[in-house]
Design an enzyme around this catalytic site. Structure first.
Site, mmCIF file in Angstrom:
data_model
loop_
_atom_site.group_PDB
_atom_site.id
_atom_site.type_symbol
_atom_site.label_atom_id
_atom_site.label_comp_id
_atom_site.label_asym_id
_atom_site.label_seq_id
_atom_site.Cartn_x
_atom_site.Cartn_y
_atom_site.Cartn_z
ATOM 1 N N ILE A 91 -81.978 -10.755 32.134
ATOM 2 C CA ILE A 91 -81.287 -11.092 31.295
ATOM 3 C C ILE A 91 -82.323 -11.157 29.716
ATOM 4 O O ILE A 91 -83.237 -12.621 30.283
ATOM 5 C CB ILE A 91 -80.397 -12.553 30.934
ATOM 6 C CG1 ILE A 91 -79.536 -12.299 29.053
ATOM 7 C CG2 ILE A 91 -80.796 -13.590 31.274
ATOM 8 C CD1 ILE A 91 -77.832 -12.868 29.471
ATOM 9 N N GLU A 92 -82.530 -10.386 29.110
ATOM 10 C CA GLU A 92 -83.825 -10.311 28.336
ATOM 11 C C GLU A 92 -83.541 -9.848 27.319
ATOM 12 O O GLU A 92 -82.024 -9.545 26.240
ATOM 13 C CB GLU A 92 -84.740 -9.288 29.130
ATOM 14 C CG GLU A 92 -85.564 -10.023 29.936
ATOM 15 C CD GLU A 92 -86.755 -9.389 30.243
ATOM 16 O OE1 GLU A 92 -88.076 -9.404 30.083
ATOM 17 O OE2 GLU A 92 -86.477 -8.293 31.694
ATOM 18 N N ASN A 93 -84.406 -9.868 26.208
ATOM 19 C CA ASN A 93 -84.018 -9.491 24.684
ATOM 20 C C ASN A 93 -82.782 -9.705 23.808
ATOM 21 O O ASN A 93 -82.016 -11.054 23.762
ATOM 22 C CB ASN A 93 -84.258 -7.765 24.341
ATOM 23 C CG ASN A 93 -84.587 -7.207 23.633
ATOM 24 O OD1 ASN A 93 -84.843 -7.564 22.407
ATOM 25 N ND2 ASN A 93 -85.022 -5.809 23.767
#
Length: 273
Positions: A91-93
């Site tokens: 889970i990024e950005n």
């Protein structure tokens, strides 16, 4: 696998096709393509796979699925397609930046754990040199408050912006910070918290000019992971686990440092929790 001894491989990334429907890189179907062939080959050679959802770019299921129930259904579609024993949510950005999406993800994962007894669930996210940032810490706290039993909260200890010391030592400090957040959120003692965290590093040169991860750094991480029985020790990526040839620079296909082929994979292969 034959060259390094690695038996467990993570395949990335599973994304949204623009709706709440999972496809490889957002474009390739689950069944019948090169991805399924790779999984079949890995299993035929005595290994197995973890499918990773998300990453930095592309359409994320966590954002495109409008509810936790729908998101859990998208995860389930992939689990069923490959009879998975483990999944990773990277889970990024924009996905990790949204409090709504953070809650949606951990709620969906609680459903996944309930509906798939024994499945391992990993959640991977960025970190500062001292541990999770505010979004990462909130993600862990939301997971605990929701009652989501994550098997390994995993940090990516690189692309710090700035840091001091070797990449091996800063990684262990960041992991200690993660351990403290997980212990506080779930009420674990230190030993139990360590068993619920992980490290996902990068080999060689990262995206930052002052960051280079050596095999010595990996050995530091390996020793730390072994001492504390971490839930996960992995890296991005086996594609990079070779020395660059003439005219190549560090990227998705080589490390940018002097190394023997699969030097980092060989260290990872020795880790058994």
């Amino acid at each position: 696998m034959a060259a390094s001894g690695v038996k467990q491989l993570t395949l990335a990334f599973m994304l949204s096709d623009g709706t709440c429907n999972p496809k490889w890189d957002g474009t390739r179907a689950l069944a019948g393509g090169s991805d399924q062939s790779a999984i079949n080959s890995i299993r035929a050679a005595g290994g197995d796979v973890v499918v990773s959802f998300g990453g930095w770019s592309g359409n994320k299921l966590g954002e495109k699925c409008s509810s936790a129930t729908a998101l859990a259904g998208a995860y389930q579609k992939v689990i069923d397609a490959y009879r998975l024993k483990a999944i990773d949510i990277d889970i990024e950005n924009t996905e990790v930046a949204s409090a709504t999406v953070r809650q949606r993800v951990v709620s969906a994962l609680k459903t996944v754990k309930t509906n798939n007894p024994g499945i391992k669930v990993y959640v991977t996210f960025g970190t500062t040199p001292t541990g999770p940032d505010a979004d990462g810490a909130d993600l862990v706290k939301k997971g605990a408050a929701t009652g989501t039993a994550v098997d390994g909260w995993t940090i990516m200890p690189f692309d710090f912006g700035s840091h001091s010391g070797s990449m091996g030592s800063v990684t262990t400090k960041a992991a200690d910070g993660l351990k403290s957040v997980v212990a506080g959120a779930y009420g674990y003692d230190s030993a139990t918290a360590y068993k619920h965290i992980g490290i996902s590093s990068m080999n060689g040169h990262t995206d930052e000019s002052d960051e280079s991860v050596s095999t010595g750094d990996f050995t530091t991480m390996f020793n730390y992971a072994t001492a504390h029985h971490l839930a996960r020790f992995t890296f991005w990526a086996v594609n990079r686990d070779r020395q660059c040839g003439s005219g190549e620079s560090a990227g998705d296909t080589c490390s940018g440092i002097a190394q023997s082929p699969y030097a980092f994979s060989k260290i990872i292969a020795k880790y058994h929790g």
